[in-house]
Design a protein around this motif. Structure first.
Motif, PDB file in Angstrom:
ATOM      1  N   GLY A  37       6.715  49.453   7.471  1.00  0.00           N
ATOM      2  CA  GLY A  37       6.549  49.189   6.048  1.00  0.00           C
ATOM      3  C   GLY A  37       5.150  48.810   5.642  1.00  0.00           C
ATOM      4  O   GLY A  37       4.851  48.699   4.469  1.00  0.00           O
ATOM      5  N   GLY A  38       4.252  48.560   6.603  1.00  0.00           N
ATOM      6  CA  GLY A  38       2.864  48.271   6.261  1.00  0.00           C
ATOM      7  C   GLY A  38       2.586  46.799   6.150  1.00  0.00           C
ATOM      8  O   GLY A  38       3.446  46.002   5.808  1.00  0.00           O
ATOM      9  N   GLY A  39       1.340  46.412   6.418  1.00  0.00           N
ATOM     10  CA  GLY A  39       0.969  45.012   6.423  1.00  0.00           C
ATOM     11  C   GLY A  39       0.658  44.473   5.050  1.00  0.00           C
ATOM     12  O   GLY A  39       0.726  43.276   4.819  1.00  0.00           O
ATOM     13  N   ALA A  40       0.289  45.333   4.110  1.00  0.00           N
ATOM     14  CA  ALA A  40      -0.120  44.844   2.794  1.00  0.00           C
ATOM     15  C   ALA A  40       0.990  44.106   2.098  1.00  0.00           C
ATOM     16  O   ALA A  40       0.756  43.182   1.332  1.00  0.00           O
ATOM     17  CB  ALA A  40      -0.591  46.018   1.932  1.00  0.00           C
ATOM     18  N   ALA A  41       2.238  44.478   2.366  1.00  0.00           N
ATOM     19  CA  ALA A  41       3.362  43.863   1.670  1.00  0.00           C
ATOM     20  C   ALA A  41       3.593  42.422   2.071  1.00  0.00           C
ATOM     21  O   ALA A  41       4.299  41.691   1.395  1.00  0.00           O
ATOM     22  CB  ALA A  41       4.640  44.672   1.940  1.00  0.00           C
ATOM     23  N   THR A  42       3.020  41.977   3.180  1.00  0.00           N
ATOM     24  CA  THR A  42       3.268  40.614   3.615  1.00  0.00           C
ATOM     25  C   THR A  42       2.518  39.604   2.771  1.00  0.00           C
ATOM     26  O   THR A  42       2.882  38.444   2.731  1.00  0.00           O
ATOM     27  CB  THR A  42       2.870  40.434   5.091  1.00  0.00           C
ATOM     28  OG1 THR A  42       1.469  40.678   5.227  1.00  0.00           O
ATOM     29  CG2 THR A  42       3.653  41.385   5.969  1.00  0.00           C
ATOM     30  N   GLY A  43       1.466  40.024   2.114  1.00  0.00           N
ATOM     31  CA  GLY A  43       0.749  39.150   1.197  1.00  0.00           C
ATOM     32  C   GLY A  43       0.330  37.856   1.847  1.00  0.00           C
ATOM     33  O   GLY A  43      -0.217  37.841   2.948  1.00  0.00           O
ATOM     34  N   SER A  44       0.600  36.730   1.157  1.00  0.00           N
ATOM     35  CA  SER A  44       0.157  35.437   1.630  1.00  0.00           C
ATOM     36  C   SER A  44       0.886  35.002   2.887  1.00  0.00           C
ATOM     37  O   SER A  44       0.497  34.020   3.513  1.00  0.00           O
ATOM     38  CB  SER A  44       0.363  34.387   0.532  1.00  0.00           C
ATOM     39  OG  SER A  44       1.734  34.297   0.184  1.00  0.00           O
ATOM     40  N   ALA A  45       1.954  35.704   3.282  1.00  0.00           N
ATOM     41  CA  ALA A  45       2.678  35.335   4.488  1.00  0.00           C
ATOM     42  C   ALA A  45       1.988  35.834   5.739  1.00  0.00           C
ATOM     43  O   ALA A  45       2.326  35.431   6.842  1.00  0.00           O
ATOM     44  CB  ALA A  45       4.109  35.900   4.438  1.00  0.00           C
ATOM     45  N   ALA A  46       0.992  36.728   5.581  1.00  0.00           N
ATOM     46  CA  ALA A  46       0.316  37.293   6.741  1.00  0.00           C
ATOM     47  C   ALA A  46      -0.354  36.189   7.537  1.00  0.00           C
ATOM     48  O   ALA A  46      -1.064  35.349   7.003  1.00  0.00           O
ATOM     49  CB  ALA A  46      -0.715  38.330   6.289  1.00  0.00           C
ATOM     50  N   GLY A  47      -0.127  36.193   8.843  1.00  0.00           N
ATOM     51  CA  GLY A  47      -0.755  35.220   9.714  1.00  0.00           C
ATOM     52  C   GLY A  47      -0.049  33.880   9.774  1.00  0.00           C
ATOM     53  O   GLY A  47      -0.386  33.045  10.608  1.00  0.00           O
ATOM     54  N   ARG A  48       0.932  33.641   8.920  1.00  0.00           N
ATOM     55  CA  ARG A  48       1.657  32.380   8.944  1.00  0.00           C
ATOM     56  C   ARG A  48       2.713  32.397  10.033  1.00  0.00           C
ATOM     57  O   ARG A  48       3.239  33.443  10.398  1.00  0.00           O
ATOM     58  CB  ARG A  48       2.327  32.128   7.593  1.00  0.00           C
ATOM     59  CG  ARG A  48       1.362  31.790   6.479  1.00  0.00           C
ATOM     60  CD  ARG A  48       2.071  31.771   5.138  1.00  0.00           C
ATOM     61  NE  ARG A  48       3.333  31.046   5.187  1.00  0.00           N
ATOM     62  CZ  ARG A  48       4.264  31.098   4.229  1.00  0.00           C
ATOM     63  NH1 ARG A  48       4.063  31.884   3.182  1.00  0.00           N
ATOM     64  NH2 ARG A  48       5.370  30.407   4.330  1.00  0.00           N
ATOM     65  N   THR A  49       3.031  31.248  10.554  1.00  0.00           N
ATOM     66  CA  THR A  49       4.106  31.119  11.519  1.00  0.00           C
ATOM     67  C   THR A  49       5.090  30.072  11.025  1.00  0.00           C
ATOM     68  O   THR A  49       4.722  29.151  10.298  1.00  0.00           O
ATOM     69  CB  THR A  49       3.573  30.717  12.902  1.00  0.00           C
ATOM     70  OG1 THR A  49       2.864  29.469  12.791  1.00  0.00           O
ATOM     71  CG2 THR A  49       2.646  31.781  13.460  1.00  0.00           C
ATOM     72  N   ALA A  50       6.335  30.230  11.430  1.00  0.00           N
ATOM     73  CA  ALA A  50       7.378  29.287  11.011  1.00  0.00           C
ATOM     74  C   ALA A  50       7.622  28.264  12.106  1.00  0.00           C
ATOM     75  O   ALA A  50       7.677  28.612  13.288  1.00  0.00           O
ATOM     76  CB  ALA A  50       8.659  30.050  10.703  1.00  0.00           C
ATOM     77  N   MET A 200       9.668  34.303   3.222  1.00  0.00           N
ATOM     78  CA  MET A 200      10.606  34.157   4.333  1.00  0.00           C
ATOM     79  C   MET A 200      10.215  34.973   5.561  1.00  0.00           C
ATOM     80  O   MET A 200      10.837  34.843   6.620  1.00  0.00           O
ATOM     81  CB  MET A 200      12.013  34.556   3.879  1.00  0.00           C
ATOM     82  CG  MET A 200      12.582  33.647   2.811  1.00  0.00           C
ATOM     83  SD  MET A 200      14.300  34.036   2.396  1.00  0.00           S
ATOM     84  CE  MET A 200      14.131  35.665   1.682  1.00  0.00           C
ATOM     85  N   LEU A 201       9.193  35.810   5.454  1.00  0.00           N
ATOM     86  CA  LEU A 201       8.788  36.646   6.579  1.00  0.00           C
ATOM     87  C   LEU A 201       8.477  35.853   7.854  1.00  0.00           C
ATOM     88  O   LEU A 201       8.838  36.299   8.951  1.00  0.00           O
ATOM     89  CB  LEU A 201       7.596  37.513   6.198  1.00  0.00           C
ATOM     90  CG  LEU A 201       7.922  38.874   5.579  1.00  0.00           C
ATOM     91  CD1 LEU A 201       6.633  39.579   5.185  1.00  0.00           C
ATOM     92  CD2 LEU A 201       8.715  39.738   6.545  1.00  0.00           C
ATOM     93  N   PRO A 202       7.803  34.701   7.775  1.00  0.00           N
ATOM     94  CA  PRO A 202       7.547  33.970   9.016  1.00  0.00           C
ATOM     95  C   PRO A 202       8.826  33.587   9.761  1.00  0.00           C
ATOM     96  O   PRO A 202       8.851  33.611  10.996  1.00  0.00           O
ATOM     97  CB  PRO A 202       6.785  32.728   8.535  1.00  0.00           C
ATOM     98  CG  PRO A 202       6.093  33.186   7.291  1.00  0.00           C
ATOM     99  CD  PRO A 202       7.083  34.099   6.626  1.00  0.00           C
ATOM    100  N   ALA A 203       9.880  33.264   9.043  1.00  0.00           N
ATOM    101  CA  ALA A 203      11.149  32.928   9.692  1.00  0.00           C
ATOM    102  C   ALA A 203      11.766  34.157  10.355  1.00  0.00           C
ATOM    103  O   ALA A 203      12.343  34.075  11.453  1.00  0.00           O
ATOM    104  CB  ALA A 203      12.122  32.341   8.675  1.00  0.00           C
TER     105      ALA A 203
END
Length: 214
Positions: A37-50, A200-203
């Protein structure tokens, strides 16, 4: 095991569109970051970890599953009890798998769920199970697939876009699948809208990178 009934799920499903999280169509590729689906869609969640808040899958974890994976802090797991005679039973079935567990993000401040689905096809590969799950929904598009390995476990992931008629917008969704001796398992992340999905992507990533059998 006491769990949430399908009838009780219906209002939430209608709002969040959670059971319309996959579709017909069959792309095969990855985004610029190597993820479906591509990395751009992750937005501010990119690089975050839960932060890990526990694990689900074992006895006493809220849902007894064929796999175990880590759950983000404050997320709450609850088994889903499916009454096969109910008029709503079809809502808990998508393609080759049935919903058995939902992990609620509301205690962590988000509107959405990680949902776990299990199937009986012992001979099916993760890709076959995930394609069946995705193709069972007519509202998704732009589907891509990627395969990775977690430990010794092969994991196939789908990234795609779902159009919600209720919210009148398109939003991203993701799901990954693994094969077990008892049949496939699919873990799906939807969300009320694109912003909630990103939050919710990091989770979801925590669950994917920690999944193991048993």
């Amino acid at each position: 095991m006491v769990g949430r009934t399908v009838r009780g799920l219906v209002p939430v499903l209608l709002v969040a569109g959670a059971l319309t999280g996959c579709s017909s169509g069959s792309g095969d590729g990855t985004g610029a970051d190597g993820r479906p689906g591509g990395g751009a869609a992750t937005g501010s969640a990119a690089g975050r970890t839960a932060a890990k808040g526990g694990a689900v899958g074992g006895a006493g974890s809220g849902c007894e599953l064929r796999v175990t994976f880590d759950v983000a802090k404050h997320w709450k797991a609850k088994a889903v009890a499916v009454d096969t005679d109910s008029e709503f039973a079809a809502l808990a079935r998508q393609g080759p798998v049935s919903m058995v567990c939902e992990i609620d993000a509301k205690p962590a401040g988000h509107i959405g769920f990680l949902r776990v689905w299990q199937g009986d096809g012992k001979g099916s590969t993760p890709r076959q199970a995930l394609e069946g799950f995705v193709k069972a929904d007519e509202n998704a598009s732009k589907i891509t697939y990627a395969r990775t390995t977690v430990g010794k476990l092969s994991v196939v992931e789908a990234g795609y876009t779902v159009h919600s008629k209720i919210m009148d917008e398109s939003r991203p969704a993701r799901a990954f699948a693994v094969a077990t001796p008892d049949g496939p398992v699919v873990v799906h992340l939807g969300g009320l809208d694109s912003q909630e999905h990103r939050g919710m992507l990091p989770a979801y990533e925590l669950a994917k990178r920690s999944v193991r059998l048993g």
